[in-house]
Design a protein around this motif. Sequence first.
Motif, PDB file in Angstrom:
ATOM      1  N   PRO A  15      37.998  41.853  50.568  1.00 13.72           N
ATOM      2  CA  PRO A  15      38.495  43.080  50.310  1.00 13.72           C
ATOM      3  C   PRO A  15      38.448  43.622  48.929  1.00 13.72           C
ATOM      4  O   PRO A  15      38.671  44.676  48.817  1.00 13.72           O
ATOM      5  N   LEU A  16      37.891  42.526  47.866  1.00 16.19           N
ATOM      6  CA  LEU A  16      37.710  43.018  46.640  1.00 16.19           C
ATOM      7  C   LEU A  16      36.526  44.030  46.663  1.00 16.19           C
ATOM      8  O   LEU A  16      36.587  45.086  45.764  1.00 16.19           O
ATOM      9  N   TYR A  22      35.381  51.722  47.241  1.00 13.98           N
ATOM     10  CA  TYR A  22      35.873  52.816  47.451  1.00 13.98           C
ATOM     11  C   TYR A  22      36.632  53.270  46.338  1.00 13.98           C
ATOM     12  O   TYR A  22      37.237  54.612  46.052  1.00 13.98           O
ATOM     13  N   PHE A  23      36.988  52.428  45.286  1.00 16.83           N
ATOM     14  CA  PHE A  23      37.403  52.969  43.970  1.00 16.83           C
ATOM     15  C   PHE A  23      36.291  54.143  43.484  1.00 16.83           C
ATOM     16  O   PHE A  23      36.482  55.083  42.902  1.00 16.83           O
ATOM     17  N   ILE A  86      34.494  38.304  39.592  1.00 18.73           N
ATOM     18  CA  ILE A  86      35.107  37.859  40.856  1.00 18.73           C
ATOM     19  C   ILE A  86      36.003  36.765  40.499  1.00 18.73           C
ATOM     20  O   ILE A  86      37.151  36.588  41.027  1.00 18.73           O
ATOM     21  N   ILE A  87      35.514  35.814  39.773  1.00 19.08           N
ATOM     22  CA  ILE A  87      36.302  34.332  39.903  1.00 19.08           C
ATOM     23  C   ILE A  87      37.425  34.782  38.890  1.00 19.08           C
ATOM     24  O   ILE A  87      38.557  33.683  39.164  1.00 19.08           O
ATOM     25  N   SER A  88      37.656  35.777  38.213  1.00 18.75           N
ATOM     26  CA  SER A  88      38.919  36.103  37.489  1.00 18.75           C
ATOM     27  C   SER A  88      40.238  36.120  38.469  1.00 18.75           C
ATOM     28  O   SER A  88      41.309  35.852  38.072  1.00 18.75           O
ATOM     29  N   TRP A  89      39.799  36.573  39.764  1.00 15.02           N
ATOM     30  CA  TRP A  89      40.927  36.953  40.623  1.00 15.02           C
ATOM     31  C   TRP A  89      41.411  35.672  41.308  1.00 15.02           C
ATOM     32  O   TRP A  89      42.476  35.969  41.921  1.00 15.02           O
ATOM     33  N   LEU A 237      39.625  47.070  38.163  1.00 13.14           N
ATOM     34  CA  LEU A 237      40.725  46.724  39.146  1.00 13.14           C
ATOM     35  C   LEU A 237      41.788  45.369  38.638  1.00 13.14           C
ATOM     36  O   LEU A 237      42.776  45.216  38.763  1.00 13.14           O
ATOM     37  N   LEU A 238      40.730  44.598  37.929  1.00  8.28           N
ATOM     38  CA  LEU A 238      41.499  43.164  37.465  1.00  8.28           C
ATOM     39  C   LEU A 238      42.303  43.679  36.255  1.00  8.28           C
ATOM     40  O   LEU A 238      43.701  43.199  36.282  1.00  8.28           O
TER      41      LEU A 238
END
Length: 322
Positions: A15-16, A22-23, A86-89, A237-238
Amino acid sequence: MLLIIFFKILFLIIPLLISVAYFTIAERKIMGAIQMRRGPNVTGYIGLLQPLADGAKLFAKETIIPNNSNEQLFLTAPFMALSLSIISWAVIPFGEGLFLCDLNLGIIYIFAISALNVYSLLFAGWSSNSKYAYLGSIRSAAQMISYEISIGFSCLIVIISVGSYNLSKIVLFQTNIWFMIPFFPIFIIFYISILAETNRHPFDLPEAESELVSGYNVEYSAMPFAQFFLGEYANMLLMSVFGSILFLGGWLLNLLFFLPEPVNLSLKICFGVLYFIFNRAIFPRFRYDQLMNLGWKTLLPLVIGYFIFTAGLLISFNILPN
């Protein structure tokens, strides 16, 4: 157990990446409307398949490595930028109990990953063997380090008010009132600082086309360029979700009880996305000296003063959380 963790990671990453894709089209469509043009409207229904077409094009292109560059670092830098984004999420709570990992030091974890992200840009600039890329990477490192301090003090004000580094506890502490209201000046400083932290307009000096062609990624093409691109938008996004958790009550949305918690958080992330897009479409770019003066001479003294003021109030009234 390992299979469950794998599927959790998969349900977070897919989803990310779709959201990042789409952002990009949302940005191009909204900027097109602001500038009185159509934006992407050919590929798929009203252009909705444009991100997939862009991804396929970049995937099919040849990766060109400059002569006299450090090949290992050159290819490692974009992968590192995307991976760290990615791993920040992993510590982001999407609802009560909805997270990959509930760290008590969640804010420290995000800051540690954010600090490492500077190295990917430095590696890219140095390994490219290009003066434009090198100057762009130096600018980016200086800018990110400068504005991380303002973001750090903004987070400290929230931390001393809540008494925890845990992101879920920070959200639950805002059940009655969002921190945006008592800490409105810090809310403004935080949202200005995340523009500089993510190298976005009007603080996109590391990628200044008129001076540095494209900054630290000027020598990149094909998938390495796409990895930098995805990493940058994942970082935006983050920062949007991080700001929502700190100041906008995270998944709490007191006016609309019937919406699921992840949907509430998604609506607030959309606010952050629109904020990034409107800033790019509306404001002119700062000069580099103006950027540094704003960070060190305006925002930093203000946020430190507010931190001392908040700590003084909490100590004076003996309401420091345990």
